[in-house]
Write a protein that holds these residues in place. Structure first.
Motif, mmCIF file in Angstrom:
data_model
loop_
_atom_site.group_PDB
_atom_site.id
_atom_site.type_symbol
_atom_site.label_atom_id
_atom_site.label_comp_id
_atom_site.label_asym_id
_atom_site.label_seq_id
_atom_site.Cartn_x
_atom_site.Cartn_y
_atom_site.Cartn_z
ATOM 1 N N HIS A 133 56.202 35.512 49.040
ATOM 2 C CA HIS A 133 55.463 34.383 49.450
ATOM 3 C C HIS A 133 54.640 33.853 48.279
ATOM 4 O O HIS A 133 54.712 32.543 47.924
ATOM 5 C CB HIS A 133 54.473 34.851 50.685
ATOM 6 N N SER A 134 54.002 34.871 47.440
ATOM 7 C CA SER A 134 52.861 34.574 46.677
ATOM 8 C C SER A 134 53.728 34.260 45.078
ATOM 9 O O SER A 134 54.418 34.852 44.797
ATOM 10 C CB SER A 134 51.903 35.421 46.341
ATOM 11 N N SER A 135 53.193 33.536 44.555
ATOM 12 C CA SER A 135 53.605 33.122 42.847
ATOM 13 C C SER A 135 52.771 34.007 41.811
ATOM 14 O O SER A 135 52.751 33.683 40.750
ATOM 15 C CB SER A 135 53.857 31.884 42.624
ATOM 16 N N MET A 136 51.604 34.522 42.458
ATOM 17 C CA MET A 136 50.524 35.312 41.676
ATOM 18 C C MET A 136 51.247 36.267 40.791
ATOM 19 O O MET A 136 51.962 37.094 41.142
ATOM 20 C CB MET A 136 49.419 35.595 42.366
ATOM 21 N N TYR A 137 50.957 36.159 39.441
ATOM 22 C CA TYR A 137 51.403 37.153 38.463
ATOM 23 C C TYR A 137 50.194 37.909 37.961
ATOM 24 O O TYR A 137 48.978 37.378 38.154
ATOM 25 C CB TYR A 137 52.111 36.665 37.393
ATOM 26 N N CYS A 138 50.384 39.097 37.609
ATOM 27 C CA CYS A 138 49.324 40.140 37.157
ATOM 28 C C CYS A 138 48.518 39.458 35.774
ATOM 29 O O CYS A 138 49.390 39.132 34.917
ATOM 30 C CB CYS A 138 49.969 41.428 36.888
ATOM 31 N N THR A 151 42.110 31.398 35.956
ATOM 32 C CA THR A 151 42.434 30.114 36.487
ATOM 33 C C THR A 151 42.488 29.420 35.040
ATOM 34 O O THR A 151 41.663 29.616 34.176
ATOM 35 C CB THR A 151 40.992 29.616 37.194
ATOM 36 N N ASN A 152 42.926 27.964 35.248
ATOM 37 C CA ASN A 152 42.877 27.018 34.298
ATOM 38 C C ASN A 152 41.929 25.998 34.557
ATOM 39 O O ASN A 152 41.918 25.101 33.917
ATOM 40 C CB ASN A 152 44.382 26.359 33.958
ATOM 41 N N LYS A 185 39.361 35.626 36.809
ATOM 42 C CA LYS A 185 40.632 36.294 37.159
ATOM 43 C C LYS A 185 41.193 35.818 38.595
ATOM 44 O O LYS A 185 40.211 35.492 39.481
ATOM 45 C CB LYS A 185 40.436 37.701 37.189
ATOM 46 N N SER A 186 42.116 35.938 38.963
ATOM 47 C CA SER A 186 42.838 35.511 40.228
ATOM 48 C C SER A 186 42.097 36.498 41.295
ATOM 49 O O SER A 186 41.816 35.866 42.283
ATOM 50 C CB SER A 186 44.346 35.508 40.231
ATOM 51 N N TYR A 226 36.567 35.384 46.544
ATOM 52 C CA TYR A 226 35.767 33.903 47.142
ATOM 53 C C TYR A 226 36.372 33.647 48.495
ATOM 54 O O TYR A 226 35.531 32.965 49.350
ATOM 55 C CB TYR A 226 36.047 32.880 46.101
ATOM 56 N N LEU A 227 37.575 33.339 48.494
ATOM 57 C CA LEU A 227 38.130 32.968 49.871
ATOM 58 C C LEU A 227 37.752 33.914 50.836
ATOM 59 O O LEU A 227 37.839 33.456 51.858
ATOM 60 C CB LEU A 227 39.601 32.605 49.519
ATOM 61 N N GLN A 228 38.033 35.050 50.663
ATOM 62 C CA GLN A 228 37.524 36.159 51.644
ATOM 63 C C GLN A 228 36.256 36.132 52.152
ATOM 64 O O GLN A 228 35.753 36.159 53.283
ATOM 65 C CB GLN A 228 37.903 37.692 51.247
ATOM 66 N N ASN A 229 35.174 35.740 51.206
ATOM 67 C CA ASN A 229 34.017 35.596 51.404
ATOM 68 C C ASN A 229 33.491 34.417 52.100
ATOM 69 O O ASN A 229 32.582 34.505 52.909
ATOM 70 C CB ASN A 229 32.866 35.557 50.278
ATOM 71 N N TYR A 230 34.144 33.234 51.996
ATOM 72 C CA TYR A 230 34.126 31.998 52.534
ATOM 73 C C TYR A 230 34.756 32.175 54.054
ATOM 74 O O TYR A 230 33.830 31.740 55.141
ATOM 75 C CB TYR A 230 34.911 31.128 51.706
ATOM 76 N N SER A 231 35.455 32.980 54.164
ATOM 77 C CA SER A 231 35.983 33.310 55.707
ATOM 78 C C SER A 231 34.703 34.184 56.322
ATOM 79 O O SER A 231 34.473 33.741 57.434
ATOM 80 C CB SER A 231 37.432 34.121 55.516
#
Length: 420
Positions: free
Chosen positions: A58-63, A67-68, A91-92, A98-103
């Protein structure tokens, strides 16, 4: 007696979370379905097995991804990143946090059904029939909704170029979707195909490990790569050979690994044909302002535009759609919406935009943001966001070795400063 209207949100990544938060704020009964075990979407790092099928990842995130865009424009307009984080390019893992904290902050968890996959969405009377697969219990059930937000993301299904004789190439091949760590490329000569953020960033990510890297692209202005001495830039590939490729300038090279950073397909396998949407290469239509389904305007597709400021755009598109879902604004007629879409696309085709990048914004993004806000009568993006986006534009290509060292600080809604 009135019945609370219901909204189905497909996905609990960055777009899905803001769709859920804003839907609840508009007093809608909202449910977000997420097929994985946590929120965050593409920001979740997932290890993969070497023999794993790309369609199962599912995810395309690499180690090690950073962020750009600076975090000062990466967040939603009503919830900032932790001010204790000094860096702007982060870092990702911090974006996921941040998204978890937003939730947590907006108390979204009770309205998110994890490990629930949407199997089918089809029109039913004036609303939508949604078939859901409860993955944990292997149980199927049907729910009915008045509105649908499609927030399934578009970094899941790889797109490959149609390059002559690719089938003859006998070396290793990989799409950026499956790239995770540079270790697998140690000692290899590598061809990276593409000129976007992922291609340039992966070159930077692997150059200390690979023996040599060729970067094939057709950017009008070449990226600056002299600080990576083992990188050679090449034009487009004319054709592949058994051990390498021949390029459009007549030069050739051999390599043992090719990484395709050639983008992704927009796919909506859960939408029935009678939802009224078509995907032609990567042009999703008919959509009003790249967002609302003109044939069924109680459905919105969030996040199709690219070369944009993601979280800010997702939030704006959601608020735009909700203005019409809730009746605060009346939609134009179908004829007028179709005419506007056709005029927009004719201009894009005339300017050389292909269907592969039909929803690209780039420099047009700021006009697009304003248009959404004015049309729906909603709050615009803060001017400082657009100013900072302009300041960061394409620096990932031309200042790759230094641009992530910059730090920004927002002064007010209009201004920012760059900190040495």
């Amino acid at each position: 007696m009135t019945t609370t209207r219901r909204v189905c949100i497909i996905g609990a990544g960055m777009a899905g979370l803001t769709a859920l938060k804003n839907s609840l704020a508009h007093d809608l009964e909202a449910v977000a379905y997420e097929r994985h075990s946590g929120v965050g979407g593409t920001w979740i790092y997932m290890e993969r097995k070497e023999d794993e099928n790309e369609e199962d990842v599912h995810s395309s995130m690499y180690c090690g991804l950073h962020t750009n865009l600076p975090k000062e424009v990466m967040g939603f307009p009503d919830y900032d990143f932790d001010t204790n984080i000094e860096e702007s390019f982060i870092k990702s893992e911090l974006v996921l946090e941040y998204l978890q904290n937003y939730s947590k902050h907006f108390k979204l968890s009770p309205f998110i059904k994890l490990e629930h996959e949407i199997v089918r969405v089809r029109p039913r009377n004036d609303g939508w029939e949604v078939t859901v697969h409860d993955l944990r219990n292997d149980r199927y059930f049907v729910e009915y909704f008045d509105f649908v937000f499609v927030c399934n993301g578009h970094f899941t299904t790889p797109m490959y170029p149609e390059t002559k004789d690719l089938d003859k190439y006998r070396g290793n091949r990989l799409h950026s979707h499956l790239y995770r760590t540079p270790n697998i490329l140690k000692g290899h000569t590598v061809l990276v195909v593409g000129g976007g953020p992922s291609a340039v960033d992966i070159v930077h990510h692997i150059y200390l490990h690979a023996a040599h890297i060729y970067l094939s692209h057709h950017l009008e202005t070449a990226p600056r790569t002299e600080f990576m001495p083992n990188v050679t830039q090449k034009p487009d590939i004319q054709r592949f050979t058994e051990d390498g490729a021949i390029f459009t300038d007549g030069s050739s090279c051999a390599f043992s690994y090719v990484i395709f950073c050639t983008g992704y397909k927009y796919t909506f396998p859960f939408l029935s044909v009678d939802c009224g949407l078509s995907v032609d290469v990567n042009w999703v239509h008919p959509l009003y302002k790249h967002c609302l389904n003109i044939n069924k305007p109680s459905m919105a597709i969030i996040g199709l535009p690219h070369q944009i400021c993601p979280a800010q755009l997702f939030d704006l598109q959601v608020r735009f759609a909700l203005a019409f879902f809730t009746g605060h604004k009346q939609l134009p007629s179908r004829t007028d919406m179709m005419a506007e879409m056709e005029a927009d696309m004719e201009e894009r085709w005339a300017n050389g935009v292909s269907k592969r990048v039909a929803h690209k914004m780039g420099p047009k993004q700021f006009d697009y943001y304003d248009d959404l806000a004015v049309t729906a009568g909603i709050t615009k993006l803060k001017p400082v966001v657009c100013k900072m986006m302009t300041a960061c534009s394409r620096r990932y290509i031309f200042e790759l070795d230094t641009y992530r060292q910059s730090r920004f600080r927002v002064v007010d809604d209009e201004n920012f400063v760059r900190i040495a």
